[in-house]
Design an enzyme around this catalytic site. Structure first.
Site, PDB file in Angstrom:
ATOM      1  N   GLU A   5      -9.600  -0.536  -1.838  1.00 47.93           N
ATOM      2  CA  GLU A   5      -9.213   0.836  -1.294  1.00 47.93           C
ATOM      3  C   GLU A   5      -9.542   1.789  -2.546  1.00 47.93           C
ATOM      4  O   GLU A   5      -9.600   3.102  -2.591  1.00 47.93           O
ATOM      5  CB  GLU A   5      -7.736   1.001  -0.626  1.00 47.93           C
ATOM      6  CG  GLU A   5      -7.898   0.442   0.549  1.00 47.93           C
ATOM      7  CD  GLU A   5      -6.650  -0.326   1.200  1.00 47.93           C
ATOM      8  OE1 GLU A   5      -5.653   0.022   0.506  1.00 47.93           O
ATOM      9  OE2 GLU A   5      -6.765  -1.293   2.147  1.00 47.93           O
ATOM     10  N   GLU A  51     -11.008 -10.259  -0.929  1.00 49.37           N
ATOM     11  CA  GLU A  51     -10.645  -9.636   0.215  1.00 49.37           C
ATOM     12  C   GLU A  51     -11.844  -8.911   0.861  1.00 49.37           C
ATOM     13  O   GLU A  51     -12.206  -8.283   0.550  1.00 49.37           O
ATOM     14  CB  GLU A  51      -9.712  -8.509  -0.169  1.00 49.37           C
ATOM     15  CG  GLU A  51      -8.500  -9.151  -0.623  1.00 49.37           C
ATOM     16  CD  GLU A  51      -7.320  -7.843  -0.213  1.00 49.37           C
ATOM     17  OE1 GLU A  51      -6.229  -8.317   0.018  1.00 49.37           O
ATOM     18  OE2 GLU A  51      -7.451  -6.562  -0.704  1.00 49.37           O
ATOM     19  N   LYS A  59       0.984  -1.171   0.081  1.00 52.74           N
ATOM     20  CA  LYS A  59      -0.099  -0.053   0.032  1.00 52.74           C
ATOM     21  C   LYS A  59       0.993   1.374   0.041  1.00 52.74           C
ATOM     22  O   LYS A  59       1.850   1.337  -0.689  1.00 52.74           O
ATOM     23  CB  LYS A  59      -0.932   0.231   1.274  1.00 52.74           C
ATOM     24  CG  LYS A  59      -1.662  -1.305   1.209  1.00 52.74           C
ATOM     25  CD  LYS A  59      -2.911  -1.337   2.135  1.00 52.74           C
ATOM     26  CE  LYS A  59      -3.416  -2.791   2.014  1.00 52.74           C
ATOM     27  NZ  LYS A  59      -4.912  -3.074   2.870  1.00 52.74           N
ATOM     28  N   GLY A  91      -7.067  -4.755   7.303  1.00 48.78           N
ATOM     29  CA  GLY A  91      -6.586  -3.860   8.350  1.00 48.78           C
ATOM     30  C   GLY A  91      -7.281  -3.687   9.636  1.00 48.78           C
ATOM     31  O   GLY A  91      -7.009  -2.913  10.431  1.00 48.78           O
ATOM     32  N   HIS A 126      -8.469  -3.456  -6.200  1.00 50.83           N
ATOM     33  CA  HIS A 126      -8.371  -3.249  -4.732  1.00 50.83           C
ATOM     34  C   HIS A 126      -9.490  -2.394  -3.990  1.00 50.83           C
ATOM     35  O   HIS A 126      -9.895  -1.362  -4.579  1.00 50.83           O
ATOM     36  CB  HIS A 126      -7.033  -2.782  -4.159  1.00 50.83           C
ATOM     37  CG  HIS A 126      -6.631  -3.077  -2.629  1.00 50.83           C
ATOM     38  ND1 HIS A 126      -7.411  -2.311  -1.530  1.00 50.83           N
ATOM     39  CD2 HIS A 126      -6.235  -4.169  -2.016  1.00 50.83           C
ATOM     40  CE1 HIS A 126      -7.057  -3.092  -0.465  1.00 50.83           C
ATOM     41  NE2 HIS A 126      -6.240  -3.943  -0.720  1.00 50.83           N
TER      42      HIS A 126
HETATM   43  P1  13P Z   1      -4.345  -6.448   5.624  1.00 51.88           P
HETATM   44  O1  13P Z   1      -3.440  -7.751   5.568  1.00 51.88           O
HETATM   45  O2  13P Z   1      -3.441  -5.306   6.304  1.00 51.88           O
HETATM   46  O3  13P Z   1      -5.565  -6.805   6.562  1.00 51.88           O
HETATM   47  O4  13P Z   1      -4.686  -5.890   3.999  1.00 51.88           O
HETATM   48  C1  13P Z   1      -4.911  -6.897   3.334  1.00 51.88           C
HETATM   49  C2  13P Z   1      -5.000  -6.364   1.969  1.00 51.88           C
HETATM   50  O5  13P Z   1      -5.793  -5.124   1.547  1.00 51.88           O
HETATM   51  C3  13P Z   1      -4.011  -6.666   1.014  1.00 51.88           C
HETATM   52  O6  13P Z   1      -4.322  -6.225  -0.251  1.00 51.88           O
END
Ligand code: 13P
Length: 252
Positions: free
Chosen positions: A99, A169, A11, A175, A97
């Site tokens: 995000e 995901e 990220k 997170g 993703h």
């Molecule tokens: P985390 O492992 O920090 O939960 O994030 C997962 C993620 O978004 C990987 O692309």
């Protein structure tokens, strides 16, 4: 036999110098890999050429970008095209993703275009899907994820699917420290494979690598990866420390 992959998505973390140390630490502890057990590292755009240079000569560990433009080239300030990524030695591109979908308004239609760009330049796509908490609470996650895959990827020819990796995901697990249970992960991965099988047939479905992402860490990776339809992980926070990332790689 389908590929297993552990991929680290950094990220927007780590300076160039920190990134160099992190990759060096990962390389120092990496177990033997193979064409069926691969590692992928996705740092920021700024790190990409440095990371690709560090990984050159190491088999079965690849550099990935976290995003790319849906445009081929031209006046798109701040964007990076698939062609530029390819020229930098990048093997994989993460597309869609949550995000990107949430904070940058990326739609399934846009993600379909980005996927086409990546494939046209001969790179592999890691296509992300996953439902928000409200959808999980309403127990409509299967339809929600199916729509993301259908609208993002079902325009592709069957042959293109050998260059697609899916990453499930669940947004409520990213997170948050709240991992999907191995049963929840397996159920969704099984559903995703069935959706792909219905559209493209058994060969495409059985060869499709489906990664789990969301608070995956060394302590839960082995249980998640033991699920028959979970073929590895897309790792966020735990990919930022060499020992934690290596712990997850070991679980593969
Ligand atoms: P985390 O492992 O920090 O939960 O994030 C997962 C993620 O978004 C990987 O692309």
């Amino acid at each position: 036999m389908r590929k297993k992959i552990v991929a680290g998505n950094w990220k927007m973390n780590r300076t160039l110098q920190e990134g160099h140390s992190l990759v060096a630490g990962i390389l120092a502890g990496l177990p033997a890999l193979s064409s069926h057990k691969q590692v992928v590292i996705a740092p920021t755009y700024v790190h990409l050429t440095q990371t690709a240079a560090q990984l050159a000569g190491h088999a079965h560990i690849h550099t990935a970008a976290q995003n790319c433009s849906n445009q081929e080239s031209g006046a798109f300030t701040g964007e990076v095209s698939a062609g530029i990524l390819k020229s930098a030695g990048i093997g994989y591109v993460i597309i869609g993703h949550s995000e990107r979908r949430e904070y940058f308004g990326e739609t399934n239609a846009l993600l379909a275009q980005k996927t086409d760009r990546v494939l046209a330049h001969g790179m592999e796509v890691i296509f992300c899907c996953g439902e928000p908490l409200a959808v999980r609470d309403a127990d409509t996650q299967n339809a929600n994820v199916e729509t993301q895959i259908r609208e993002g990827l079902f325009h592709l020819a069957a042959e293109a699917w050998s260059h697609i990796v899916l990453a499930y995901e669940p947004i409520w697990a990213i997170g948050t420290g709240r991992t999907a249970s191995s049963q929840q992960a397996q159920d969704m991965h099984h559903h995703i494979r069935a959706v792909v099988r219905a559209q493209y047939g058994a060969t495409v479905a059985d060869n499709l690598t489906i990664l789990y992402g969301g608070s995956c860490k060394p302590s839960n990776a082995a249980e998640l990866f033991a699920c028959p339809d979970v073929d590895g992980g897309l790792i966020g926070g735990a990919s930022l420390k060499a020992d934690e990332f290596l712990g997850i790689v070991a679980a593969m």
